[in-house]
Write a protein that holds these residues in place. Structure first.
Motif, short mmCIF file in Angstrom:
data_model
loop_
_atom_site.label_atom_id
_atom_site.label_comp_id
_atom_site.label_asym_id
_atom_site.label_seq_id
_atom_site.Cartn_x
_atom_site.Cartn_y
_atom_site.Cartn_z
N UNK A 27 46.56 43.20 18.74
CA UNK A 27 46.39 44.34 19.66
C UNK A 27 45.32 45.30 19.16
N UNK A 30 41.98 44.07 20.07
CA UNK A 30 41.63 44.34 21.46
C UNK A 30 41.22 45.79 21.65
N UNK A 31 41.93 46.65 20.95
CA UNK A 31 41.67 48.08 21.13
C UNK A 31 40.29 48.45 20.61
N UNK A 34 37.31 44.86 22.07
CA UNK A 34 37.12 44.42 23.45
C UNK A 34 36.64 45.55 24.34
N UNK A 35 35.65 45.26 25.16
CA UNK A 35 35.21 46.24 26.16
C UNK A 35 36.23 46.24 27.29
N UNK A 36 36.49 47.39 27.90
CA UNK A 36 37.45 47.39 29.01
C UNK A 36 36.94 46.55 30.19
N UNK A 37 37.87 45.90 30.87
CA UNK A 37 37.47 45.06 31.99
C UNK A 37 37.57 45.81 33.31
N UNK A 38 37.99 47.06 33.24
CA UNK A 38 38.17 47.84 34.46
C UNK A 38 36.87 47.98 35.24
N UNK A 40 35.03 50.45 37.50
CA UNK A 40 35.16 51.84 37.94
C UNK A 40 34.54 51.93 39.32
N UNK A 43 32.50 54.86 41.42
CA UNK A 43 31.36 55.34 40.64
C UNK A 43 30.35 54.23 40.39
#
Ligand code: SF4
Ligand code: SF4
Lengths: 172, 357
Positions: A27, A30-31, A34-38, A40, A43
């Motif tokens: 974990x 990942x924190x 890893x780049x966030x997969x969200x 946005x 925007x």
């Protein structure tokens, strides 16, 4: 009944701690890494592949008139039965038949793309444009004028032809 | 001139009480944000970012939302207990701070003021006793809602709390044997000593003296504050809450604050018992003035507590929940005997040590 034996836990697994540390390592990786997969979305617009099936458009002839010859093949192919048209004689020596009215009820459309596949003259296309929300039902009946107007969502040079040629399909 | 001198006595205490209150409650609010942010980062998401820059005003928005929600009391509920329960959970969690030393002495206008609200000799016993009270809040909430699922949830949580309270108490007995005192300030002061190994000074922190005790205390602390992997009392996704199913609005928020405040208390206790409290290793050599060192110490205390809070969050988003029987098995067949063994071993070691030295 089939009895399934639980796999024996090794001593390392039984004392939990090493396994817990392993989990914690995953974990934290990942924190930190890893780049966030969200996406946005409002925007940063979502970039779709070029063969994305979104808003319909009627492709134009060089003069600005629609390429559609009112053959009704799209209408026949459409599984959602959402295309309706009235054909007429354009009184134009170059064009035999044209759609007087051409309407797509996009609330019923399932964006399958069969209409553009069926079309013998590459006259209709589903563009990658996907922002078509509205709060009025009328806005979802795409008339011929609107379908022609939807050409503004494709680059200038591609308005009279299909954007997605076979090569683009192969590329994807 | 009795009034001014009384004021002089009271002022620092009041300042400390309000300061601690303010810091803890703000921290509680922001801990909810931290929880959501870190969970997002761990799951490759961004987390709340709509309210204020980086979502920093999110706790405020949450608070406003909770306050303006309709406050329902079920018709069949026992009104008094129903209303009392959230308070009974939150208040003990807050009361724990009264005895936790968050810094050394500071010198203000020629007077030495300990950075601790109340320096009592039975510090540890007080903390454990207060922590034990929170189980009443849980159970009362489950019972007063007059809902069978809440009642079962309340039972479930009380069983867990009672089991782990035992191990919580037992796991620090070893540390108590080593320190020989129950005064939290004395415990920290003892940890500021050093061992000399060659030319390296190693701080005499509790974690080096009592590694097993630390581990057991950590596990029990997780269970005591109802956090994953032991969050059976809540278990949102499979058991649908529990004791607080019938609660809404600010009362529900109070349960939440109780949980997070409990987390902060436990982290502060872990820091105090096992990580030298406000002690910054090797700082004495720098020869700073008393006040500067004390303020640095407060910073160190906060940093250490923050690390434990992060550990809480980190573990929550890593591990799955224990099954109920596994939970009980771990407590009674795992942690409890180990804690007993730890007490025994510590006793033997101390005896041998006193004989040999
Ligand atoms: S995309 Fe499919 S459903 Fe939509 S109009 Fe074309 S054929 Fe009909
Ligand atoms: S298939 Fe093409 S040419 Fe035929 S009616 Fe439909 S859009 Fe027009």
């Amino acid at each position: 009944m089939i009895g399934i034996k639980k796999p024996e836990q090794t001593l390392m697994q039984k004392i939990y701690l090493p396994e817990i540390l392993r989990g914690l390592a995953i974990t934290i990786r990942h924190m930190l890494r890893q780049k966030p997969v969200t996406c946005e979305y409002p925007e940063k617009p979502h970039v779709v592949p070029p063969n994305f099936r979104g808003l319909h458009r009627l492709i134009q002839r060089p003069g600005g008139r629609e390429r559609c010859v009112a053959c009704e093949l799209c209408l026949t192919a459409c599984p959602a039965n959402c295309i309706s048209m009235v054909a007429a004689d354009p009184n134009d020596p170059n064009v035999e038949k044209y759609p007087l009215r051409y309407e797509i009820d996009v609330l019923r459309c399932i964006y399958c793309g069969f209409c553009e596949e069926a079309c013998p003259c590459d006259a209709i296309e589903l563009t990658p444009h996907y922002e078509m929300a509205s709060s009025r039902r009328e806005d979802f009946i795409f008339t011929k004028d609107r379908l022609l107007d939807n050409n503004r969502y494709v680059p200038e040079g591609e308005r009279v032809s299909k954007v997605r040629t076979n090569e683009t399909y192969l590329r994807i | 001139m009795i009034v001014p001198s009384l004021l002089l006595e009271l002022a620092p205490v009041l300042v400390k009480i309000f300061g601690a209150f303010f810091v803890v409650l703000t921290l509680t609010a922001y801990l909810t944000l931290a929880e959501r942010k870190f969970s997002a980062f761990i799951q490759d998401r961004i987390g709340p970012n709509r309210v204020g820059p980086f979502g920093l005003l999110q706790p405020l928005a949450d608070g406003i939302k909770f306050i303006f929600k309709e406050d329902i009391i079920p018709t069949q509920a026992h009104k008094l207990y129903y209303i009392l329960a959230p308070a009974l959970l939150l208040v003990p969690a807050l009361m724990g701070y009264a005895v936790i030393p968050f810094g050394d002495y500071v010198e203000v206008a020629g007077r030495l003021i300990p950075l601790q609200i109340a320096d009592v000799d039975i510090g540890i016993l007080y903390v454990l006793a207060i922590a034990g009270l929170s189980v009443y809040g849980l159970f009362m909430a489950g019972w007063a809602s007059n809902n069978k699922y809440s009642l079962l949830g309340g039972l479930r949580s009380s069983a867990q709390m009672v089991s782990y309270e035992l191990t919580l108490g037992l796991s620090i007995v070893g540390a108590l044997l080593v320190y020989g005192t129950t005064n939290l300030r004395d415990i920290v002061v003892q940890q500021t000593a050093y061992w000399q190994v060659g030319s390296i000074l190693i701080p005499k922190w509790g974690v080096f003296l009592q590694p097993l005790g630390f581990l057991l205390f950590l596990v029990s602390a997780f269970a005591e504050s109802n956090r994953l992997p032991f969050d059976l009392p809540e278990a949102e996704n499979e058991l649908v809450g529990g004791y607080h199913t019938e609660y809404g609005s600010m009362k529900f928020a109070m349960f939440f604050m109780g949980e997070y405040t409990g987390m902060i208390t436990m982290s502060a206790l872990l820091t105090t018992f096992f990580f030298g409290g406000w002690h910054v290793p090797w700082l004495e050599a720098a020869g700073l003035s008393r006040n500067v060192a004390a303020i640095l110490g407060v910073g160190a205390f906060c940093a250490k507590t923050g690390c434990f809070l992060f550990l809480y969050i980190w573990v929550r988003w890593t591990l799955p929940r224990f099954r109920y029987d596994q939970l009980m098995k771990l407590s009674w067949k795992g942690v409890f005997p180990l804690a007993l063994a730890n007490v025994f071993l510590t006793g033997v070691c101390l005896y041998l040590y006193s004989r040999l030295m």
